[in-house]
Write an enzyme that holds these catalytic residues in place. Structure first.
Site, PDB file in Angstrom:
ATOM      1  CE  LYS A 263      34.568  41.766  54.731  1.00 55.60           C
ATOM      2  NZ  LYS A 263      33.308  42.027  53.972  1.00 55.60           N
ATOM      3  CB  THR A 264      35.327  34.877  53.031  1.00 54.37           C
ATOM      4  OG1 THR A 264      34.798  35.648  54.108  1.00 54.37           O
ATOM      5  CG2 THR A 264      35.668  33.489  53.508  1.00 54.37           C
TER       6      THR A 264
ATOM      7  CG  ASP B 278      35.048  36.618  58.592  1.00 59.22           C
ATOM      8  OD1 ASP B 278      35.301  37.788  58.264  1.00 59.22           O
ATOM      9  OD2 ASP B 278      34.028  36.019  58.229  1.00 59.22           O
TER      10      ASP B 278
ATOM     11  CB  THR C 205      31.864  44.426  58.618  1.00 60.16           C
ATOM     12  OG1 THR C 205      31.780  43.935  59.953  1.00 60.16           O
ATOM     13  CG2 THR C 205      31.585  43.306  57.648  1.00 60.16           C
TER      14      THR C 205
HETATM   15  P1  ADP Z   1      32.585  38.575  52.594  1.00 60.06           P
HETATM   16  O1  ADP Z   1      33.658  37.689  53.169  1.00 60.06           O
HETATM   17  O2  ADP Z   1      33.095  39.922  52.164  1.00 60.06           O
HETATM   18  O3  ADP Z   1      31.366  38.679  53.460  1.00 60.06           O
HETATM   19  P2  ADP Z   1      32.372  36.470  50.619  1.00 60.06           P
HETATM   20  O4  ADP Z   1      33.789  36.361  50.178  1.00 60.06           O
HETATM   21  O5  ADP Z   1      31.874  35.398  51.536  1.00 60.06           O
HETATM   22  O6  ADP Z   1      32.066  37.907  51.224  1.00 60.06           O
HETATM   23  O7  ADP Z   1      31.462  36.519  49.283  1.00 60.06           O
HETATM   24  C1  ADP Z   1      30.123  36.082  49.256  1.00 60.06           C
HETATM   25  C2  ADP Z   1      29.829  35.348  47.967  1.00 60.06           C
HETATM   26  O8  ADP Z   1      29.765  36.288  46.899  1.00 60.06           O
HETATM   27  C3  ADP Z   1      30.895  34.333  47.548  1.00 60.06           C
HETATM   28  O9  ADP Z   1      30.600  33.037  47.936  1.00 60.06           O
HETATM   29  C4  ADP Z   1      30.909  34.413  46.042  1.00 60.06           C
HETATM   30  O10 ADP Z   1      30.001  33.458  45.518  1.00 60.06           O
HETATM   31  C5  ADP Z   1      30.385  35.775  45.734  1.00 60.06           C
HETATM   32  N1  ADP Z   1      31.459  36.713  45.340  1.00 60.06           N
HETATM   33  C6  ADP Z   1      32.093  37.584  46.145  1.00 60.06           C
HETATM   34  N2  ADP Z   1      32.969  38.334  45.452  1.00 60.06           N
HETATM   35  C7  ADP Z   1      32.887  37.924  44.173  1.00 60.06           C
HETATM   36  C8  ADP Z   1      33.545  38.333  42.962  1.00 60.06           C
HETATM   37  N3  ADP Z   1      34.430  39.342  42.952  1.00 60.06           N
HETATM   38  N4  ADP Z   1      33.236  37.681  41.821  1.00 60.06           N
HETATM   39  C9  ADP Z   1      32.312  36.684  41.823  1.00 60.06           C
HETATM   40  N5  ADP Z   1      31.643  36.278  42.922  1.00 60.06           N
HETATM   41  C10 ADP Z   1      31.922  36.868  44.085  1.00 60.06           C
END
Ligand code: ADP
Length: 339
Positions: free
Chosen positions: A63-64, A108, A157
């Site tokens: 998401k981030t 977030d 989430t």
């Molecule tokens: P969330 O915000 O949903 O908790 P993040 O965006 O921080 O998740 O993702 C965590 C890590 O996973 C990122 O730093 C990245 O390295 C990896 N990641 C997430 N989505 C992808 C994707 N679609 N392709 C490649 N790497 C990804």
């Protein structure tokens, strides 16, 4: 920039290094990507910032990363904050009034925004104005400030905790991130290994992917821990080494950790397999309710080990099999046969 990076903790630094910086590097979530590209291009052509966007789904699914990608691909600045960090209306006011036209603000954990802040956010999102109350009691008055046009990108989430009015203000779209499939996770591991200069063979990648909870963040974390294990034991990073390294971390062949197994065990051993309420499970396992609901449960459900029913959580036959417990139905059947 380099100076700053030296001060970031290792995990965070690596997380940023691995974060995809272009659409092509962002693997999977195809339908979300396509919708976003249209939304952003259409807004660009109208010379207007994109409408507000909400992402939801379990942690670590990207998401981030999407919020950063939106900023990067549209050449906009991004300001990052989170629900709990915006404690007072004044905090939000200062963020919004300091935006430049077209900026993106990323919030977030938006479900943790307090009600008073939320009330101020509505007109800001809808009409681009900030209503501020000055003074107290009978002499209090409201002044309205025009804000520069901006795009709010938010992530949560816990979509169920978002009020309907807040949800409805994400006019650009509300997108649910799905768990990745094994093939996508393998691609992500391959890409990360390349960036980090880790030598891992296909069998090793395959073995990590099987246990990575269909989640990119977990896959990257496992890759790094397996690299450490291989380095210390002077081994090649192959299927066997991955097996040893992840077993040492308590991760089983379905990707369950000790606390995942504990949740299932408690439901089976103490509550006859369920149905049992979330708060009871939390008390019996000493886990936070929110951790069970946000992290543990979605994966157990995805794996078909747990079901959510109106009366509570129920362990499935697959959970009994996985943990080598006899299912009560099976026992009943046996008893019937004996009598
Ligand atoms: P969330 O915000 O949903 O908790 P993040 O965006 O921080 O998740 O993702 C965590 C890590 O996973 C990122 O730093 C990245 O390295 C990896 N990641 C997430 N989505 C992808 C994707 N679609 N392709 C490649 N790497 C990804």
């Amino acid at each position: 920039m380099e100076e700053k990076e030296k001060n970031i903790p290792d995990e965070l630094f690596l997380d940023q290094t691995l974060r995809p910086g272009a659409w092509e590097e962002y693997i999977g979530q195809e339908s979300i990507k396509q919708n976003l590209k249209i939304l952003l291009q259409a807004a660009e052509e109208r010379n207007h910032p994109a409408e507000h966007i909400l992402f939801y789904g379990p942690p670590g699914l990207g998401k981030t990363t999407l919020a950063h990608l939106i900023a990067k691909e549209t050449g906009r600045q991004i300001k990052i904050t989170s629900g709990p960090a915006i404690e007072k209306v004044g905090d939000l006011a200062s963020i919004l009034t300091n935006l430049s036209p077209g900026d993106i603000i990323f919030i977030d954990e938006i479900h943790r925004l307090n009600k008073m802040v939320e009330e101020v956010l509505y007109p800001a999102m809808e009409s681009g104005v900030l209503d501020i109350i000055i003074g107290k009691g009978p002499s209090a008055r409201t002044i309205q400030l025009d804000l520069p046009p901006f795009t709010l990108v938010a992530a949560t989430t816990r979509i169920a905790l978002l009020s309907a009015p807040l949800r409805s203000r994400f006019s650009g779209g509300v997108f649910r991130l799905e768990f990745y499939n094994e093939e996508e996770i393998m691609k992500i591991i391959g890409r990360s290994a390349k960036i980090l200069g880790i030598n891992i063979d296909k069998g090793g990648i395959d073995e990590i992917a099987k246990r990575a909870r269909f989640t990119p963040r977990t896959a990257n974390y496992f890759l790094k821990r397996c690299r450490d294990y291989a380095q210390v034991h002077k081994k090649d990073l192959d299927k066997k080494t991955v097996f040893m390294a992840l077993s040492l971390l308590g991760i089983d062949e379905l990707g369950l950790s000790e606390s995942d197994r504990n949740v299932l065990k408690v439901i089976i051993e103490k509550f006859g397999g369920g149905p049992v309420g979330l708060n009871t499970i939390a008390a019996a396992t000493s886990e936070e309710e929110s951790t069970i609901e946000e992290v543990v449960e979605p994966y157990l459900i995805q794996r078909g080990l747990l079901e959510r029913t109106p009366r509570g959580r129920v362990a499935t036959q697959k959970a009994y099999d996985h943990l080598s417990f006899d299912h009560p139905d099976g026992e009943m059947h046996q008893n019937k046969l004996i009598h």
